[in-house]
Design a protein around this motif. Structure first.
Motif, PDB file in Angstrom:
ATOM      1  N   VAL A  28       0.830  -1.203   0.000  1.00 45.64           N
ATOM      2  CA  VAL A  28       0.000   0.000   0.000  1.00 45.64           C
ATOM      3  C   VAL A  28       0.867   1.255   0.000  1.00 45.64           C
ATOM      4  N   ARG A  29       0.318   2.325  -0.556  1.00 47.63           N
ATOM      5  CA  ARG A  29       1.045   3.593  -0.619  1.00 47.63           C
ATOM      6  C   ARG A  29       1.077   4.255   0.756  1.00 47.63           C
ATOM      7  N   THR A  30       2.218   4.848   1.056  1.00 48.36           N
ATOM      8  CA  THR A  30       2.400   5.543   2.329  1.00 48.36           C
ATOM      9  C   THR A  30       3.214   6.804   2.082  1.00 48.36           C
ATOM     10  N   PRO A  31       3.004   7.875   2.845  1.00 45.47           N
ATOM     11  CA  PRO A  31       3.774   9.111   2.631  1.00 45.47           C
ATOM     12  C   PRO A  31       5.269   8.889   2.842  1.00 45.47           C
ATOM     13  N   ILE A  32       6.057   9.707   2.168  1.00 47.51           N
ATOM     14  CA  ILE A  32       7.508   9.669   2.352  1.00 47.51           C
ATOM     15  C   ILE A  32       7.880  10.267   3.698  1.00 47.51           C
ATOM     16  N   GLY A  33       7.216  11.355   4.096  1.00 43.88           N
ATOM     17  CA  GLY A  33       7.499  11.980   5.389  1.00 43.88           C
ATOM     18  C   GLY A  33       7.617  13.479   5.277  1.00 43.88           C
ATOM     19  N   VAL A  34       8.846  13.990   5.181  1.00 40.36           N
ATOM     20  CA  VAL A  34       9.103  15.426   5.062  1.00 40.36           C
ATOM     21  C   VAL A  34       9.839  15.675   3.745  1.00 40.36           C
ATOM     22  N   ILE A  35       9.270  16.532   2.938  1.00 40.48           N
ATOM     23  CA  ILE A  35       9.842  16.886   1.632  1.00 40.48           C
ATOM     24  C   ILE A  35      10.473  18.272   1.737  1.00 40.48           C
ATOM     25  N   GLY A  36      11.670  18.432   1.208  1.00 44.66           N
ATOM     26  CA  GLY A  36      12.291  19.749   1.098  1.00 44.66           C
ATOM     27  C   GLY A  36      12.307  20.161  -0.365  1.00 44.66           C
ATOM     28  N   VAL A  37      11.776  21.326  -0.678  1.00 44.04           N
ATOM     29  CA  VAL A  37      11.731  21.804  -2.064  1.00 44.04           C
ATOM     30  C   VAL A  37      12.515  23.105  -2.157  1.00 44.04           C
ATOM     31  N   ILE A  38      13.518  23.116  -3.024  1.00 41.62           N
ATOM     32  CA  ILE A  38      14.354  24.293  -3.249  1.00 41.62           C
ATOM     33  C   ILE A  38      14.136  24.738  -4.688  1.00 41.62           C
ATOM     34  N   TYR A  39      13.701  25.972  -4.882  1.00 38.96           N
ATOM     35  CA  TYR A  39      13.315  26.386  -6.234  1.00 38.96           C
ATOM     36  C   TYR A  39      13.701  27.831  -6.498  1.00 38.96           C
ATOM     37  N   GLU A  40      13.700  28.164  -7.799  1.00 33.71           N
ATOM     38  CA  GLU A  40      14.072  29.493  -8.250  1.00 33.71           C
ATOM     39  C   GLU A  40      12.915  30.130  -9.005  1.00 33.71           C
ATOM     40  N   SER A  41      12.769  31.400  -8.858  1.00 30.88           N
ATOM     41  CA  SER A  41      11.946  32.261  -9.710  1.00 30.88           C
ATOM     42  C   SER A  41      10.443  31.999  -9.656  1.00 30.88           C
ATOM     43  N   ARG A  42      10.001  30.774  -9.943  1.00 31.33           N
ATOM     44  CA  ARG A  42       8.580  30.552 -10.190  1.00 31.33           C
ATOM     45  C   ARG A  42       7.801  30.431  -8.882  1.00 31.33           C
ATOM     46  N   PRO A  43       7.073  31.488  -8.489  1.00 29.58           N
ATOM     47  CA  PRO A  43       6.345  31.449  -7.217  1.00 29.58           C
ATOM     48  C   PRO A  43       5.195  30.450  -7.211  1.00 29.58           C
ATOM     49  N   ASN A  44       4.703  30.038  -8.396  1.00 31.61           N
ATOM     50  CA  ASN A  44       3.625  29.053  -8.431  1.00 31.61           C
ATOM     51  C   ASN A  44       4.052  27.718  -7.840  1.00 31.61           C
ATOM     52  N   VAL A  45       5.370  27.471  -7.767  1.00 29.28           N
ATOM     53  CA  VAL A  45       5.854  26.230  -7.164  1.00 29.28           C
ATOM     54  C   VAL A  45       5.448  26.165  -5.695  1.00 29.28           C
ATOM     55  N   THR A  46       5.314  27.315  -5.051  1.00 29.10           N
ATOM     56  CA  THR A  46       4.883  27.349  -3.661  1.00 29.10           C
ATOM     57  C   THR A  46       3.538  26.648  -3.503  1.00 29.10           C
ATOM     58  N   ALA A  47       2.602  26.940  -4.405  1.00 24.56           N
ATOM     59  CA  ALA A  47       1.287  26.300  -4.354  1.00 24.56           C
ATOM     60  C   ALA A  47       1.356  24.853  -4.825  1.00 24.56           C
ATOM     61  N   ASP A  48       2.070  24.619  -5.930  1.00 22.43           N
ATOM     62  CA  ASP A  48       2.155  23.261  -6.474  1.00 22.43           C
ATOM     63  C   ASP A  48       2.763  22.297  -5.463  1.00 22.43           C
ATOM     64  N   ALA A  49       3.900  22.683  -4.903  1.00 26.03           N
ATOM     65  CA  ALA A  49       4.604  21.804  -3.972  1.00 26.03           C
ATOM     66  C   ALA A  49       3.802  21.610  -2.693  1.00 26.03           C
ATOM     67  N   GLY A  50       3.241  22.695  -2.181  1.00 27.68           N
ATOM     68  CA  GLY A  50       2.438  22.579  -0.975  1.00 27.68           C
ATOM     69  C   GLY A  50       1.233  21.680  -1.175  1.00 27.68           C
TER      70      GLY A  50
END
Length: 418
Positions: A114-136
């Motif tokens: 069965v699928r289970t969460p990975i836990g804590v994801i760290g996302v490091i990104y440049e320029s594109r503020p939409n990644v804030t919504a996508d990643a969250g």
């Protein structure tokens, strides 16, 4: 550096506690949070646009290119797209707890994967503020907590969007520390995240070659990433010329600053002999600088290509172009110069398309379609955190499903092993 480590340790500790709650959160709570966040983005449009204007001023002072400014810029239509993406993620099936496979053993055991969460994801990104919504959104949907570190040029825009995500969490009664953001431009925070073993389970970089290369070389936690988007379009001898012209222009010019933009055009000699320079001429007429090799360099308006132009990610109105001998020539070129991101073949010949698909191992292979479709939203994922080109776990667009691992649930009935 000490302050950065302390900051990431505090964020990571809070994220791990939130991840325990999220792993057990009901699907309707996560859906409520995402729908509320989407509405908050629309309600706070003037505030977000004001923040974005401040970021654009800062970015211009830094001398960012027009392509990078385009990545950074927000307008009402793009904010509506962000809200739409949040709603699409909200409406998707919850991957957590999904049964991937199940079977019975002669021993009497019933086994489920069965699928289970990975836990804590760290996302490091440049320029594109939409990644804030996508990643969250994708982290939340998959039951993961996330720590976001946006680019220095997008700090205010990302913070404004992050506030909408937190509003959504609050509305659903979920821990506000499920989606956290590094609140400053301190580059030491990136180094601290890369070394946060025991706090962050996987790092996802989203940006240019410099950022991704740094993350891949220095990270002490696993990484989902692609180094460059060196995307190829190959016009086969059996390509429909009208389809080819339409697709190539879109693949190069729709948005030049995205990783799915075409950076190299390969033309079969048979196509060139039959249809002439129409593909090159279209690009030139659209204002693209065509860096051409061999016979193509004789076309007026082109610029002679250098060896370094092949295998280069321009992220601009520039494309490299050369003639190849059939699909095998295209495959050989892509294998040598590609980055295993996205390649497209334009052909009406099923056998040739099958050979192209079998001969290449890029994360995304397309037929008669623009490479600009290399996007999680276009794949029906609602959004994406990035494109992964590695061979382990996630490949291609990384959506909610790709942000899960799996575990085994084994059921017996007083079963013992002889």
């Amino acid at each position: 550096m000490v302050q950065a480590r302390q900051l990431i340790e505090a964020l990571g500790t809070a994220a791990r506690a939130a991840a325990i709650e999220l792993a057990q959160a009901p699907s309707d709570a996560k859906e409520t949070a995402l729908l509320a966040a989407a509405q908050a983005v629309l309600d706070r449009t003037p505030t977000i646009l004001d923040a974005n204007a401040r970021d654009l001023d800062f970015a211009r002072q830094k001398g960012l290119s027009e392509a990078m400014l385009d990545r950074l810029a927000l307008d009402p239509a793009r904010l509506q797209a962000i809200a739409r993406g949040l709603r699409e993620v909200a409406g998707q099936p919850d991957p957590v707890g999904q049964v991937i496979a199940e079977w019975d053993r002669p021993s009497g055991l019933h086994i489920q994967r069965v699928r289970t969460p990975i836990g804590v994801i760290g996302v490091i990104y440049e320029s594109r503020p939409n990644v804030t919504a996508d990643a969250g959104a994708l982290a939340l949907k998959s039951g993961n907590a996330v720590i976001l570190r946006g680019g220095s040029e997008s700090l205010h825009s990302s913070a404004a969007i992050h506030a909408c995500m937190v509003e959504g969490l609050r509305a659903a009664g979920l821990p506000e520390t499920a989606i956290q953001m590094v609140p400053n431009r301190d580059r030491a925070a990136v180094t601290a995240m890369l070394g946060a073993q025991g706090l962050i389970d996987v790092i996802i970089p989203r940006g240019g070659k410099g950022l991704v290369g740094l993350v891949q070389s220095e990270a002490r936690v696993p990484v989902f990433a692609h180094l460059e988007g060196i995307c190829h379009v190959y016009a086969d001898g059996a390509a429909d010329p009208d389809k080819a012209r339409r697709v190539i222009l879109n693949a190069k010019t729709r948005r030049t600053g995205v990783c799915g933009a075409a950076e190299c055009l390969l033309i079969d000699r048979a196509f060139f002999d039959r249809h002439g320079d129409i593909l090159i001429r279209d690009l030139l007429d659209a204002g693209v600088e065509v860096r051409a090799e061999g016979e193509l360099a004789q076309i007026p308006g082109t610029v002679p290509a250098t060896p370094e132009d092949f295998g280069h990610e321009f992220l601009d109105m520039i494309i490299a172009a050369r003639l190849v001998d059939g699909v095998d020539g295209a495959i050989a070129h892509i294998r040598h110069h590609g980055s295993q991101h996205t390649e497209s073949i334009l052909t009406e010949d099923d056998a040739v398309a099958a050979r192209f698909f079998a001969g290449l191992d890029s994360a995304i292979l397309m037929r008669n379609a623009s490479t600009q479709f290399a996007d999680g939203g276009e794949f029906g994922m609602g959004a994406e955190i990035g494109i992964a080109t590695g061979k382990m776990h996630a490949r291609g667009p990384v959506g909610a499903e790709q942000l899960t691992s799996f575990k085994y649930l084994v059921t017996g009935d007083g079963t013992i092993r002889p």
